[in-house]
Design a protein around this motif. Structure first.
Motif, short mmCIF file in Angstrom:
data_model
loop_
_atom_site.label_atom_id
_atom_site.label_comp_id
_atom_site.label_asym_id
_atom_site.label_seq_id
_atom_site.Cartn_x
_atom_site.Cartn_y
_atom_site.Cartn_z
N LYS A 157 -8.94 3.87 6.91
CA LYS A 157 -8.09 4.10 8.08
C LYS A 157 -7.38 5.45 8.01
O LYS A 157 -7.31 6.18 9.01
CB LYS A 157 -7.05 2.98 8.20
N ILE A 160 0.02 -2.16 5.84
CA ILE A 160 -0.75 -2.67 4.69
C ILE A 160 0.20 -3.20 3.62
O ILE A 160 -0.08 -4.21 2.96
CB ILE A 160 -1.67 -1.58 4.12
N TYR A 162 -7.54 -4.45 0.43
CA TYR A 162 -6.62 -3.84 1.39
C TYR A 162 -6.53 -2.33 1.17
O TYR A 162 -6.43 -1.56 2.14
CB TYR A 162 -5.24 -4.48 1.27
N GLU A 217 0.43 3.13 9.01
CA GLU A 217 -0.65 2.37 8.38
C GLU A 217 -0.22 1.86 7.00
O GLU A 217 -0.50 0.71 6.63
CB GLU A 217 -1.90 3.24 8.25
N LEU A 218 0.49 2.70 6.26
CA LEU A 218 0.94 2.30 4.92
C LEU A 218 1.95 1.16 5.00
O LEU A 218 1.88 0.20 4.21
CB LEU A 218 1.56 3.51 4.22
N LEU A 248 -7.34 0.54 3.79
CA LEU A 248 -6.31 1.54 4.04
C LEU A 248 -6.87 2.94 3.91
O LEU A 248 -6.60 3.82 4.75
CB LEU A 248 -5.15 1.34 3.06
N ILE A 262 1.20 2.32 -3.02
CA ILE A 262 1.57 2.51 -1.61
C ILE A 262 2.99 3.07 -1.50
O ILE A 262 3.25 3.96 -0.68
CB ILE A 262 1.43 1.17 -0.85
#
Length: 607
Positions: free
Chosen positions: A356, A336, A349, A332-333, A353, A282
């Motif tokens: 999404k 999460i 998750y 979004e990142l 992610l 991420i």
């Protein structure tokens, strides 16, 4: 000799060798050259940015007799002894394991003795924020009045935990995070000196993974050298850091930007199957999308060569998603990333992610689809269909306008009714505020003007000893009376007074702070500001301070401010003319009130 880690072997020994701290090093060198050396310094900044190294270099520079433009020579006996940690006059202390009062008292006692070998005795206290409150208090006096030829250097990663009384007595230097470019250059220099083969892309991966810490970068480089048999290769650097290759990130980005959630899920599974860390994935993806966003704004904002990609790659990725879509992806990142810190199933998750991210653009298109379809349907049916569609839309608009007018009229009617009824009822139902007169009267009985002035002078320092929520609660309060055994504090607002009354921790903290500042135990009593004048007048009346004395020609005293000293009343049958606290009936009340409360407080009016 046993193997030493790179960050120990290549530890800076001169100011010029400190990476990325030019402002700090130049300031320290100028201070040494011009002999403007302070008695205490605070080096604050993230881990691995050179705070302790700078402290040792500074200790060598102030004691070296062969300075070269503010730099230590590193050749004399003093410099060598400090480098090897063998000079008794340079003492390095770890505050994490020596954080008690006794340790700091020992330092304070030994600091009084003159240095034995060097010109200055230097105390380097690392992680100083770990000291206890008592230890900070023990250190405070030494920092305020330090012995001659003694320098204290405090190093910390959390300067906000250090009391303001300490910070105000030191020179503070903030060490900034090491940029990826500076870390890359330093690693490249070290590997060239060691004559080790390396790939520059691998060094960029390590520099980005270090997150601003030079020591972290050298530790990762050490791991890569061990993993790849004394070589630095890109694949090995990616494995050691848990980072994802740029090619996989590029593939994943194109798939989520193209709304290909199934393909993106397969790519994500391949990434995790290679043993990559979910959190690192991420972080790499956020950095990757950030580079694309900056490239869209201006290609000059990023160093393309440091990313391992080409200009053509960034041009394609910039065209694949809009800036708005990139903002949503980063949001979004970030969300999460916070949630993944507390889970043992990161793959779940990451799958959510991925779906999404693949729907970011689709959601925007779905919201815009109905208007486009509504506009396109009539166009295929000819003029009659157009007229019918326009007529239908006009009817809907008229209905909506009528509904809006109706709602507005109802709202205005309700507002007028509420406005007319408002004066008949109180706006706020206030609770009865209870004041503890049993605690206030003993303080007033021994209150003096001198005690009140003393407390007012210490008020700001007392607030600094409290926590942030406690200081905010006391922001609208002030002391209005004080004695040797108590303080009365008035609050501007009744609800804050009630909140303070219910806070036992606040009372305890204030009483402890007063004892530390004055050396006397004082009880703290709260009153609301609007009730304080009535409480004061009632006390004056009960103790005879509002009555005329034996001299009828004197005007009566009108008390408008807080009494600072109550009379030690004596019975009327036993007057004591020489005593300032004699009965009010045997002395002039104006003179007596001025003696007790001060001339600037008593206001005299003629009836």
């Amino acid at each position: 000799m046993s193997y030493q880690a790179l960050y120990r072997v290549w530890r800076p020994q001169r100011f010029d060798e400190l990476v990325g701290q030019q402002v700090v090093t130049q300031t320290l060198k100028n201070a040494i050259i011009t002999h403007q050396i302070s008695h205490a310094y605070l080096f604050a900044g993230p881990r691995g940015t050179g705070k302790t190294s700078a402290a040792k270099i500074f200790a060598k520079a102030v004691n070296c007799h062969h300075l070269e433009d503010g730099e230590p020579c590193n050749k004399c006996d003093i410099c060598k002894a400090i480098t090897n940690g063998q000079l008794n006059d340079v003492i390095e202390i770890d505050a994490a394991s020596n954080n008690g009062v006794e340790e700091i008292r020992d330092i304070r006692d030994k600091a009084k003795y003159a240095p034995t070998q060097a010109d200055y005795k230097v105390y380097i206290i690392d992680e100083v924020h770990m000291l206890s409150t008592g230890a900070f208090n023990a250190l405070l006096k030494t920092l305020e009045e330090p012995p001659a030829n003694v320098i204290f250097i405090l190093a910390t990663t959390e300067p906000h935990k250090i009391p303001l009384t300490i910070i105000s007595r030191v020179q503070r230097f903030d060490f900034r995070r090491i940029s990826a470019q500076d870390a890359f250059n330093r690693m490249k220099y070290i590997l060239d000196q060691k004559q080790v083969d390396y790939e520059e892309k691998a060094l960029w991966v390590i520099a980005n993974a270090a997150e601003g810490g030079m020591r972290d970068a050298l530790s990762i480089l050490d791991q890569v050298l061990s993993f790849s048999d004394n070589q630095v290769k890109l694949d090995d650097a990616l494995v050691v850091t848990g980072s994802v290759t740029k090619q996989l990130l590029e593939k994943y980005f194109f798939e989520v930007s193209g709304h290909e959630s199934a393909a993106a899920l397969d790519t994500m599974k391949d990434i995790l199957g290679q043993g990559k860390d979910g959190q690192r994935f991420i972080e790499d993806l956020i950095s990757f999308i950030r580079d694309i966003l900056l490239y869209q704004e201006s290609p000059k904002l990023i160093m393309v060569e440091s990313t391992g990609l080409k200009d053509e790659d960034f041009q394609k990725m910039s065209a694949a998603a809009s800036a708005t879509a990139l903002y949503q992806m980063i949001d979004e990142l970030n969300g999460i990333q916070e949630e993944m810190r507390f889970t043992t199933h990161p793959d779940v998750y990451l799958e959510v992610l991925t779906v999404k991210l693949a729907q970011v653009g689709v959601q925007g298109n779905t919201q815009q689809t109905p208007p486009r379809q509504t506009a396109s349907v009539p166009s295929t049916g000819g003029d009659q269909a157009d007229k019918q569609a326009v007529s239908q839309l006009q009817d809907e608009v008229h209905q909506l306008q009528a509904t809006v007018k109706k709602l507005q009229s109802e709202l205005n009617t309700k507002s007028s009714v509420v406005t007319k009824a408002a004066p008949q009822q109180p706006r706020v139902q206030q609770h009865n505020v209870e004041v503890k007169l049993s605690a206030i009267n003993p303080v007033l009985g021994k209150a003096t003007r001198r005690d009140l002035v003393e407390i007012q002078g210490l008020w700001q320092e007392l607030l600094s000893k409290l926590s942030v929520p406690q200081r905010s609660l006391l922001h609208v309060s002030k002391p209005v009376a004080a004695s040797k055994n108590g303080v009365i504090v008035a609050f501007d607002y009744a609800f804050l007074f009630q909140q303070a009354m219910d806070d036992e921790a606040l009372l305890t903290s204030m009483e402890q702070g007063l004892q530390e500042l004055t050396g006397e135990e004082r009880r703290v009593v709260f009153v609301p500001k609007d009730k304080w004048p009535a409480i004061r007048r009632e006390y004056i009346k009960e103790h005879g301070l509002d009555k005329r004395g034996s001299a009828p020609s004197q005007a009566p005293a009108k008390q408008d401010t807080a009494p600072a000293k109550a009379p030690d009343a004596a019975p009327a049958a036993q007057p004591a003319p020489s005593d300032a606290g004699s009965a009010a009936t045997s002395a002039d009340p104006v003179t007596k009130a001025q003696q007790l409360f001060g001339e600037d407080i008593v206001k005299v009016e003629d009836n």
